[in-house]
Design a protein around this motif. Sequence first.
Motif, PDB file in Angstrom:
ATOM      1  N   VAL A  26       0.688  -1.038  -0.158  1.00 20.75           N
ATOM      2  CA  VAL A  26       0.058   0.318  -0.163  1.00 20.75           C
ATOM      3  C   VAL A  26       1.294   1.278   0.216  1.00 20.75           C
ATOM      4  N   LEU A  28       1.379   4.650   0.880  1.00 22.66           N
ATOM      5  CA  LEU A  28       1.089   5.981   2.305  1.00 22.66           C
ATOM      6  C   LEU A  28       1.228   6.890   1.943  1.00 22.66           C
ATOM      7  N   LYS A  58       4.727  -3.819   2.737  1.00 22.71           N
ATOM      8  CA  LYS A  58       2.668  -4.616   3.401  1.00 22.71           C
ATOM      9  C   LYS A  58       2.737  -3.035   2.777  1.00 22.71           C
ATOM     10  N   VAL A  59       3.485  -1.632   3.299  1.00 23.23           N
ATOM     11  CA  VAL A  59       3.033  -0.423   3.821  1.00 23.23           C
ATOM     12  C   VAL A  59       4.092   0.120   2.823  1.00 23.23           C
ATOM     13  N   LEU A 247      -7.525  -0.149   5.279  1.00 22.90           N
ATOM     14  CA  LEU A 247      -6.236  -1.274   6.012  1.00 22.90           C
ATOM     15  C   LEU A 247      -6.466  -2.753   6.542  1.00 22.90           C
ATOM     16  N   VAL A 251      -2.217  -4.343  10.458  1.00 20.38           N
ATOM     17  CA  VAL A 251      -1.395  -3.035   9.777  1.00 20.38           C
ATOM     18  C   VAL A 251      -1.840  -1.836  10.161  1.00 20.38           C
ATOM     19  N   LEU A 255       0.718   1.007  12.118  1.00 17.73           N
ATOM     20  CA  LEU A 255       0.958   2.029  11.542  1.00 17.73           C
ATOM     21  C   LEU A 255       0.475   3.120  12.501  1.00 17.73           C
TER      22      LEU A 255
END
Length: 328
Positions: A26, A28, A58-59, A247, A251, A255
């Motif tokens: 993902v 961001l 993942k992010v 999300l 996760v 975060l």
Amino acid sequence: KITTLVATAALSTLLVTGSALAGGPVVLKFSHVVAENTPKGQMANKFKDLVAERLAGKVTVEVFPNSQLFGDNKVLEAMLLGDVQMGAPALSKFSRYTKKLQIFDLPFLFKDMSVVEKFQKSPKGLELLDSLKKKGLVGLGYLHNGMKQLSSSKPLRVPADAKGLKFRIMSSDVLAAQFKAVNATPLKKPFSEVFTLLQTKAIDGQENTWSNIYSKKFFEVQPYITESNHGVLDYMVVTSKEFWMSLDKDVQVELKKALDEAIAYGNQIAAQKALDDRQKIIDSKRSEIIQLSDAQRNQWVEAMKPVWEEFEKQIGKDMIDAAYQANM
Ligand code: LMR
């Protein structure tokens, strides 16, 4: 044969899109308007590093400083459209979405940053983090910058010195009222334009924290800075409800944890930067720092304090009382 080709093409498109959704990280995007060597700039970079360490694959966080991606008048709109996922606008820049956060702009309400911190952590302060919910935004936490000072082309010692001068303000009606209260002219302008407006003398002055005055070189084009500590410049880290809810739960938890740590780090930097950048400005000798006597300061308080009552209905008297009590 053609049908097979079309079907194969369609299938491969589907697979590519499908795998991007399932497997790719993902992205961001974190957009802000200040320099990197500021509390917010450092906090955003720290957040990016922590996420890279803990949520690799993942992010991915991408940070855009200096209004590179969006200026402060556009970032919240862009967030609701999904063009950016996170930001931390000054609390003065939310008035299109809620009137409640205007409390942070009331002049001389908070004695110093410890009071701001205390109020933000109180039940009323935490309640304000939810004030954007109905508009599709999620308040993830407060971040400090510091107390604001008045910079100007003329020495400002008493309110009468500000009469007739033009001051750049953030997009806040409270800040407009604050300058009108001393018979000055407020102009709402984006942060990215302030240096040029000062340099070309299109405006006479502005209000900001030591770290913003230093990192954006306002002190080079403002011969006087009054150490007024008249108001606070703090931020709310926000995301859109749509993004946040999309999300996976684990996760989201990671975060939030990384963000809380980055905010704690940013707050520490904020306190130190206010001292360091103030000293650097003094050492530069480009700008004279004006200290107010108690009597002079009282004149500013007396002139600006009626603004509280003007906004009492929009903000809520209970809120103002709670913030005031935090000084005790
Ligand atoms: C300003 O516009 O003066 C500040 O909000 C900039 C910032 O984000 O610190």
